[in-house]
Design an enzyme around this catalytic site. Structure first.
Site, PDB file in Angstrom:
ATOM      1  N   SER A  36      12.523   7.265  -7.810  1.00  0.00           N
ATOM      2  CA  SER A  36      11.904   6.277  -6.886  1.00  0.00           C
ATOM      3  C   SER A  36      10.225   6.641  -6.890  1.00  0.00           C
ATOM      4  O   SER A  36       9.444   5.671  -7.256  1.00  0.00           O
ATOM      5  CB  SER A  36      12.517   5.710  -5.656  1.00  0.00           C
ATOM      6  OG  SER A  36      11.649   5.963  -4.734  1.00  0.00           O
ATOM      7  N   LEU A  37      10.128   7.665  -6.362  1.00  0.00           N
ATOM      8  CA  LEU A  37       8.581   7.868  -6.306  1.00  0.00           C
ATOM      9  C   LEU A  37       8.055   7.949  -7.770  1.00  0.00           C
ATOM     10  O   LEU A  37       6.723   7.654  -7.800  1.00  0.00           O
ATOM     11  CB  LEU A  37       8.236   9.483  -5.278  1.00  0.00           C
ATOM     12  CG  LEU A  37       8.673   9.334  -4.012  1.00  0.00           C
ATOM     13  CD1 LEU A  37       8.448  10.557  -3.480  1.00  0.00           C
ATOM     14  CD2 LEU A  37       7.523   8.426  -3.084  1.00  0.00           C
ATOM     15  N   HIS A  84      19.283   1.615   1.112  1.00  0.00           N
ATOM     16  CA  HIS A  84      18.325   2.684   0.777  1.00  0.00           C
ATOM     17  C   HIS A  84      17.284   2.077  -0.204  1.00  0.00           C
ATOM     18  O   HIS A  84      16.046   2.190  -0.181  1.00  0.00           O
ATOM     19  CB  HIS A  84      18.945   3.937   0.063  1.00  0.00           C
ATOM     20  CG  HIS A  84      17.792   4.943   0.081  1.00  0.00           C
ATOM     21  ND1 HIS A  84      17.246   5.408   1.181  1.00  0.00           N
ATOM     22  CD2 HIS A  84      17.535   6.032  -1.225  1.00  0.00           C
ATOM     23  CE1 HIS A  84      16.426   6.505   0.462  1.00  0.00           C
ATOM     24  NE2 HIS A  84      16.691   6.596  -0.809  1.00  0.00           N
ATOM     25  N   HIS A 133      22.362   5.017   0.206  1.00  0.00           N
ATOM     26  CA  HIS A 133      22.335   6.514   0.366  1.00  0.00           C
ATOM     27  C   HIS A 133      23.434   7.008   1.100  1.00  0.00           C
ATOM     28  O   HIS A 133      23.845   6.576   1.875  1.00  0.00           O
ATOM     29  CB  HIS A 133      20.806   6.829   1.059  1.00  0.00           C
ATOM     30  CG  HIS A 133      20.638   8.327   0.817  1.00  0.00           C
ATOM     31  ND1 HIS A 133      21.354   9.313   1.320  1.00  0.00           N
ATOM     32  CD2 HIS A 133      19.500   9.057   0.135  1.00  0.00           C
ATOM     33  CE1 HIS A 133      20.781  10.556   0.898  1.00  0.00           C
ATOM     34  NE2 HIS A 133      19.742  10.171   0.177  1.00  0.00           N
ATOM     35  N   SER A 147       8.152   2.115   2.379  1.00  0.00           N
ATOM     36  CA  SER A 147       9.072   3.159   2.475  1.00  0.00           C
ATOM     37  C   SER A 147       8.512   4.625   1.860  1.00  0.00           C
ATOM     38  O   SER A 147       9.112   5.773   1.918  1.00  0.00           O
ATOM     39  CB  SER A 147      10.167   2.903   1.223  1.00  0.00           C
ATOM     40  OG  SER A 147      10.867   1.880   1.931  1.00  0.00           O
ATOM     41  N   ALA A 193       3.127   2.859  -5.394  1.00  0.00           N
ATOM     42  CA  ALA A 193       3.056   2.228  -6.559  1.00  0.00           C
ATOM     43  C   ALA A 193       1.573   1.333  -6.223  1.00  0.00           C
ATOM     44  O   ALA A 193       0.716   1.354  -7.397  1.00  0.00           O
ATOM     45  CB  ALA A 193       4.101   1.223  -6.838  1.00  0.00           C
ATOM     46  N   ARG A 244      20.049   4.067  -9.245  1.00  0.00           N
ATOM     47  CA  ARG A 244      18.942   4.912  -9.484  1.00  0.00           C
ATOM     48  C   ARG A 244      19.094   6.262  -9.048  1.00  0.00           C
ATOM     49  O   ARG A 244      19.720   6.571  -8.160  1.00  0.00           O
ATOM     50  CB  ARG A 244      17.663   4.401  -8.493  1.00  0.00           C
ATOM     51  CG  ARG A 244      16.563   5.368  -8.461  1.00  0.00           C
ATOM     52  CD  ARG A 244      15.266   4.718  -7.690  1.00  0.00           C
ATOM     53  NE  ARG A 244      15.755   5.057  -6.306  1.00  0.00           N
ATOM     54  CZ  ARG A 244      15.725   6.023  -5.498  1.00  0.00           C
ATOM     55  NH1 ARG A 244      15.530   7.100  -6.111  1.00  0.00           N
ATOM     56  NH2 ARG A 244      16.121   6.148  -4.086  1.00  0.00           N
ATOM     57  N   GLU A 260      18.597  17.359  -6.368  1.00  0.00           N
ATOM     58  CA  GLU A 260      19.419  16.188  -5.864  1.00  0.00           C
ATOM     59  C   GLU A 260      20.452  15.673  -6.671  1.00  0.00           C
ATOM     60  O   GLU A 260      20.556  16.180  -7.690  1.00  0.00           O
ATOM     61  CB  GLU A 260      18.309  15.275  -5.460  1.00  0.00           C
ATOM     62  CG  GLU A 260      17.189  15.711  -4.641  1.00  0.00           C
ATOM     63  CD  GLU A 260      16.360  14.556  -4.026  1.00  0.00           C
ATOM     64  OE1 GLU A 260      16.564  13.911  -3.210  1.00  0.00           O
ATOM     65  OE2 GLU A 260      15.168  14.488  -4.780  1.00  0.00           O
ATOM     66  N   GLY A 289      13.263  13.764  -0.196  1.00  0.00           N
ATOM     67  CA  GLY A 289      13.768  14.958  -1.123  1.00  0.00           C
ATOM     68  C   GLY A 289      12.771  14.922  -2.283  1.00  0.00           C
ATOM     69  O   GLY A 289      12.667  16.167  -2.689  1.00  0.00           O
ATOM     70  N   ALA A 312       0.804  -1.309   0.113  1.00  0.00           N
ATOM     71  CA  ALA A 312       0.062   0.103   0.056  1.00  0.00           C
ATOM     72  C   ALA A 312       0.950   1.120   0.110  1.00  0.00           C
ATOM     73  O   ALA A 312       0.618   2.290   0.538  1.00  0.00           O
ATOM     74  CB  ALA A 312      -1.090  -0.031   1.146  1.00  0.00           C
ATOM     75  N   ARG A 359      24.695   9.085  -6.675  1.00  0.00           N
ATOM     76  CA  ARG A 359      24.842   8.614  -5.405  1.00  0.00           C
ATOM     77  C   ARG A 359      25.874   7.694  -5.339  1.00  0.00           C
ATOM     78  O   ARG A 359      26.623   7.695  -4.151  1.00  0.00           O
ATOM     79  CB  ARG A 359      23.560   7.893  -4.883  1.00  0.00           C
ATOM     80  CG  ARG A 359      22.633   8.606  -4.132  1.00  0.00           C
ATOM     81  CD  ARG A 359      21.215   7.832  -3.995  1.00  0.00           C
ATOM     82  NE  ARG A 359      20.489   8.980  -3.847  1.00  0.00           N
ATOM     83  CZ  ARG A 359      19.147   8.701  -3.641  1.00  0.00           C
ATOM     84  NH1 ARG A 359      18.572   7.637  -3.698  1.00  0.00           N
ATOM     85  NH2 ARG A 359      18.502  10.012  -3.734  1.00  0.00           N
ATOM     86  N   GLU A 415       9.025  -0.521  -6.219  1.00  0.00           N
ATOM     87  CA  GLU A 415      10.772  -0.791  -6.070  1.00  0.00           C
ATOM     88  C   GLU A 415      10.773  -2.215  -6.199  1.00  0.00           C
ATOM     89  O   GLU A 415      11.793  -2.893  -6.630  1.00  0.00           O
ATOM     90  CB  GLU A 415      10.952  -0.651  -4.711  1.00  0.00           C
ATOM     91  CG  GLU A 415      12.441  -0.877  -4.104  1.00  0.00           C
ATOM     92  CD  GLU A 415      12.636  -0.507  -2.834  1.00  0.00           C
ATOM     93  OE1 GLU A 415      12.011   0.379  -2.002  1.00  0.00           O
ATOM     94  OE2 GLU A 415      14.089  -0.584  -2.344  1.00  0.00           O
TER      95      GLU A 415
HETATM   96  C1  SIN Z   1      16.569  11.786  -0.305  1.00  0.00           C
HETATM   97  O1  SIN Z   1      15.947  12.687  -0.051  1.00  0.00           O
HETATM   98  O2  SIN Z   1      17.697  11.897  -0.366  1.00  0.00           O
HETATM   99  C2  SIN Z   1      16.048  10.342  -0.971  1.00  0.00           C
HETATM  100  C3  SIN Z   1      15.309  10.634  -2.220  1.00  0.00           C
HETATM  101  C4  SIN Z   1      15.570   9.270  -3.111  1.00  0.00           C
HETATM  102  O3  SIN Z   1      16.045   8.228  -2.733  1.00  0.00           O
HETATM  103  O4  SIN Z   1      14.949   9.519  -4.287  1.00  0.00           O
END
Ligand code: SIN
Length: 564
Positions: free
Chosen positions: A424-425, A384, A280, A52, A22, A419, A142, A58, A19, A328, A408
């Site tokens: 991810s969102l 992460h 991360h 998650s 996605a 990634r 980011e 971010g 839930a 990253r 994910e």
């Molecule tokens: C973050 O806020 O640094 C993580 C964001 C992400 O993993 O896309």
């Protein structure tokens, strides 16, 4: 409808496992497009407390800001993916992004905005301000992003998206299965249902077996809680998240135990890219009683925070043109190369920026005794995100009929070997929506397969087995051997620990949540280690110290895994 419980089935058109963003986007878009269908959502805990999504800080990367475009977003994503991203999947994600953001706005998501005449305010050419809510977004920048691209709600972006989607889903939730409605099932999906196709081989997926906690939030009676129920469905969509439960330090919640990957693998689905586990760079480095670590969002670095070594010097300058905002995996390497450790210094940010834009991390760090406003804080790369997962096409279909995946847990190829932040969102929204709409288009009137699948096999837990200790040992072994830096010897040691755990657990999981999760962790841990051993090169987040460079022979190679 009879109460779901031991021996009592539920029958819906589609069951969604998970839930987070996605799963909820898939369920809502499916019902918007096909109100004749019914949906069940299986969640491991109370609404909004699992997965998650609510922890994401971010923001969601979408090409809506000035100077941006889906083409630039795609180019950044492919560069971060270190040669392994699928250009078609990446283009689809970047191009669908603005429409999926418009959906979130329509569903009540509230994001940070700028006055139209504020410095930095503006739109990407081709953006549709009316659909996106009028005023320009206050975007965060980011790692890996050429321009500021992350749409956010201060540093609680995932919590806001989760809130909006849960509110929309609540409006459709119903205790009884009915067209256009969602039935909420609380419990752990422990096996996929597959009636025999021809008496020998397992056939299409026809539902999911759940170890129950509750249905529609109502507590079940003592005979039913923990009972095994079959949710029959014409399609199962896995949206169950990642594998942080394998690691000793993770930004994921405890329930991220790779269940979906294990369920799909046991059903015979193809799995891809499992060697790529993202760390991360800036988890807060603290010793706690649990594996969960506070994330210090990359947006802090986007706003001007820097990384310092033990001597107070910036070490990312000169390592990459984007310094602290490099992708990253590059920043992670930079941190791990510092023998004396690394610190994130946000003291140069104006106090009001910290207070207004980063209240979550400010308060979280304070709870650990650190004040981001006045002192650099210790950081370390922290597990992460699972980059690989269940192989799907661009609509979420897996290689097994009846089984779909998004978020994910899925591997669409968008992330390549690493990634990019904010994706991810976005990929969860884009591919969750595509899966929901594809299912809506595919499922006309009909009913779930009435044939009874065999019940999953369970074993009694070994009486002398301390499962909490076993889980902790596994976390240490995986973190040491299959962490951010790997060698063949370290991976072999982790493999032995996993074989030992598998032998102690026995062939079948115990019939409870812990048993189901442990079985998933061991199964997926073995696949991650096996893939990481095979890929004898360094690429993206997969860093082999004994093979420190990318090997052209591995360029373009995506490793496919299958559970035995
Ligand atoms: C973050 O806020 O640094 C993580 C964001 C992400 O993993 O896309």
């Amino acid at each position: 409808m009879a109460a779901l419980g031991e021996g009592v089935d539920l029958a819906v058109d589609v069951v969604v496992v998970g839930a987070g963003v996605a799963g909820l986007v898939a369920a809502l878009d499916l019902l918007d497009a096909a109100p004749h269908l019914s949906v069940a959502v299986v969640d491991k805990g109370a609404a909004g407390t699992t997965g998650s999504t609510p922890l994401a800080q971010g923001g969601m990367a979408v090409a809506v800001g000035p100077g941006d475009s889906p083409a630039l977003h795609a180019a950044d994503t492919l560069r971060a993916g270190d040669g392994l991203g699928d250009p078609v999947a990446v283009r689809v994600m970047a191009e669908d992004g603005p429409a999926r953001l418009a959906d979130l706005v329509r569903r009540g998501g509230v994001f940070d905005r700028l006055a139209p005449d504020a410095p930095g305010a503006g739109w990407a050419s081709g953006a549709d301000p009316a659909a996106l809510g009028g005023s320009p977004f206050a975007l965060a920048r980011e790692g890996g992003q050429t321009v500021a691209r992350s749409v956010r709600t201060a540093d609680a972006s995932g919590a806001e998206i989760s809130r909006a989607l849960l509110a929309a889903a609540r409006g459709r939730t119903s205790p009884a299965v009915a067209p256009g409605r969602i039935t909420r099932v609380q419990g752990v999906a422990c096996a996929l249902a597959q009636p025999p196709a021809d008496g020998a081989l397992p056939g299409d997926v026809t539902g999911v077996w759940v170890l129950l906690d509750a249905v529609d939030g109502a507590g079940l009676g003592p005979d039913q809680a923990g009972g095994l129920a079959l949710v029959r469905a014409r399609a199962v969509l896995l949206a169950s998240g990642g594998c942080g439960g394998l690691y000793a330090a993770t930004t994921n919640r405890d329930e991220a135990t790779a269940d979906g990957v294990a369920l799909a693998g046991r059903a015979g689905a193809g799995l891809l890219d499992l060697e790529f586990v993202q760390f991360h760079p800036t988890g807060l480095k603290v010793a706690t009683g649990s594996a969960w670590r506070l994330l210090l969002t990359e947006a802090l670095r986007g706003a001007g925070a820097v990384l310092l070594d033990a001597g107070g010097r910036r070490f990312m300058v000169g390592r990459h043109p984007d310094a602290e905002l490099a992708p990253r995996h590059v920043v992670t390497r930079g941190i791990l190369d510092q023998p004396g450790g690394a610190w994130l210094d946000a003291t140069g940010l104006p106090a009001e920026v910290l207070a207004e834009e980063f209240p979550t991390v400010l308060a979280g760090a304070r709870r650990h005794g650190y004040d981001l406003a006045t002192e650099p804080v210790p950081v370390e790369p922290t597990q992460h995100y699972l980059v690989g997962g269940v192989a799907t096409d661009l609509h979420g279909a897996t290689s097994v009929p009846g089984l779909w995946a998004a978020g994910e847990v899925a591997s669409t190829g968008v992330h390549g070997a690493n990634r990019m932040a904010g994706n991810s969102l976005l990929q969860a929204c884009v591919f969750g929506s595509r899966a929901g709409r594809a299912l809506a288009a595919r499922l006309g009137p009909g009913a779930p397969d009435p044939r009874d699948p065999a019940e999953p096999a369970f074993a009694a837990p070994a009486p002398d087995l301390d499962r909490a200790a076993l889980r902790a040992d596994l976390r240490q072994a995986i973190s040491a051997g299959a962490g951010a830096v790997r060698t063949a010897a370290g991976l072999e040691t982790a493999a032995k620990a996993l074989e030992g755990a598998a032998a102690r657990l026995g062939a079948a999981p115990a019939r409870d949540r812990d048993g189901a999760e442990l079985a998933s962790l061991v199964a997926v841990g073995r696949l991650i280690v096996r893939a990481a051993l095979l890929r004898a090169e360094s690429r993206g987040v997969h860093w082999r110290e004994d093979h420190p460079a990318p090997d052209p022979a591995w360029a373009g190679v995506r490793l496919r895994a299958q559970l035995p």
